[in-house]
Design an enzyme around this catalytic site. Structure first.
Site: not given
Ligand SMILES: Cc1cc2nc3c(=O)[nH]c(=O)nc-3n(C[C@H](O)[C@H](O)[C@H](O)COP(=O)(O)OP(=O)(O)OC[C@H]3O[C@@H](n4cnc5c(N)ncnc54)[C@H](O)[C@@H]3O)c2cc1C
Length: 310
Positions: A186, A224-225, A182, A130-131, A96, A199, A161
């Site tokens: 966000g 993403t998850h 990546r 990272d952002m 960062k 969302k 993001q």
């Molecule tokens: C490898 C990686 C790098 C990242 N780098 C950055 C970055 O540089 N800058 C930045 O602003 N953000 C970063 N993020 C965070 C990202 O922006 C999101 O805030 C985060 O990934 C949650 O979003 P989502 O895409 O998983 O979707 P969401 O819509 O938030 O979640 C989708 C589903 O995933 C699961 N899930 C999500 N988060 C969680 C959690 N914390 N615990 C348990 N289950 C969860 C749940 O089942 C949820 O329903 C990063 C994320 C990842 C995976």
């Protein structure tokens, strides 16, 4: 409401100092943070690598206020890259800019980041910037486009993001440069004129950017998850005959380990973002804010564990 409260808490330094000394909070953090030392991070890498999953290590800490903290973070990243190589681990690093002192001395920050990028390149590794919050988007992308990408090419990458309204345009520009991106949704609190408040719009923008990156990007990382988006990425890539070797999925340490393993078994490249270090408080609060059900989940598992012990 709870999400906003958790994000507010993530920014309170006095609360951070108090919580970091609390044993219960340390236990909660261990679900999402590999440990406080680089050795604990390397132990986590070994476990992931043994399961066929690669990693990117993140030394926790951001918005440092003293030049000495930025220098110490740089030195720890340099030592971490050496250790990754010595351990024959499959891992990159994620950095960062505010941890490298962007808010104190931009010139020194650039030199520190260049030093880490050079070490990553020399060790056959990779450095991702990272952002952070939107106050840093323009400066981060400017530094990446003008300095880091021209000097280090494919051994550095950046993050975009999908909640930001500007991101679709940034995706186009960075694809034209051939940059490694990546894509994530966000994680910060942003104003509605800068970021989509709904969302559904964040997700729709993610999908639009994802398709463009899969078709024309340089080994994009789909961070993403979200199982719906992951399924979309897989189906889109298959339809367009884009091989799984041309992109990777990325997830956070401790989050949806089931999905990480399934993707790996299906033959996809999976990389896990592994945070370590003693500055884990804001990171933990952002993870809890993303899924407030985690608060109940983590407290429940701690209570179960302590009942088993007693
Ligand atoms: C490898 C990686 C790098 C990242 N780098 C950055 C970055 O540089 N800058 C930045 O602003 N953000 C970063 N993020 C965070 C990202 O922006 C999101 O805030 C985060 O990934 C949650 O979003 P989502 O895409 O998983 O979707 P969401 O819509 O938030 O979640 C989708 C589903 O995933 C699961 N899930 C999500 N988060 C969680 C959690 N914390 N615990 C348990 N289950 C969860 C749940 O089942 C949820 O329903 C990063 C994320 C990842 C995976």
């Amino acid at each position: 409401m709870l999400r906003a409260g958790l994000l507010w808490l993530s920014e309170q330094p006095h609360i951070s100092r108090f919580v970091r000394r609390n044993g219960l909070a340390q236990k909660l953090a261990s679900r999402f943070v590999a440990g406080e030392t680089v050795d604990s991070a390397v132990a986590a890498l070994r476990q992931l690598n043994a399961a066929g999953i690669t990693a990117t290590l993140d030394l926790l800490g951001e918005s440092v206020r003293h030049a000495a903290e930025a220098r110490a973070a740089r030195d720890l990243y340099l030592a971490t890259l050496d250790l990754i190589e010595r351990a024959h681990a499959q891992s990159h690093v994620s950095v960062k800019l505010t941890q490298m002192g962007l808010d104190i001395d931009e010139g020194a920050c650039v030199e520190y980041v260049r030093a880490i990028a050079a070490r990553a390149r020399d060790r056959g590794s990779f450095m991702r910037i990272d952002m952070e919050g939107s106050a840093y988007t323009e400066r981060t992308l400017r530094l990446f486009k003008q300095r880091l990408h021209p000097e280090f090419g494919d051994t550095v990458g950046v993050v975009l993001q999908s909640y930001l309204r500007r991101t679709e345009q940034d995706v186009r520009e960075l694809i034209a440069l051939g940059a490694r991106i990546r894509l994530c949704k966000g994680a910060y609190k942003e104003a509605p004129d800068i970021a989509f408040p709904d969302k559904r719009d964040v997700d729709a923008n993610y999908i639009a950017c994802l398709e463009r990156l899969l078709e024309r990007g340089n080994y994009p990382a789909i961070a993403t998850h979200d199982e719906r988006i992951i399924a979309h990425a897989k189906a889109f890539a298959q339809r367009q005959e884009i091989l799984p070797s041309r992109y990777e999925f990325q997830m956070l340490y401790g989050v949806r380990r089931d999905v990480q393993q399934t993707l790996r078994r299906e033959g996809y490249n999976v990389r896990v973002y592994v945070p370590f270090g003693d500055q884990w408080y804001p990171y933990l609060m952002r993870r809890l804010a993303e899924r407030p059900a985690n608060v109940a989940f983590l407290l429940g598992s701690l209570i179960r564990e302590s009942l088993r012990r007693n």
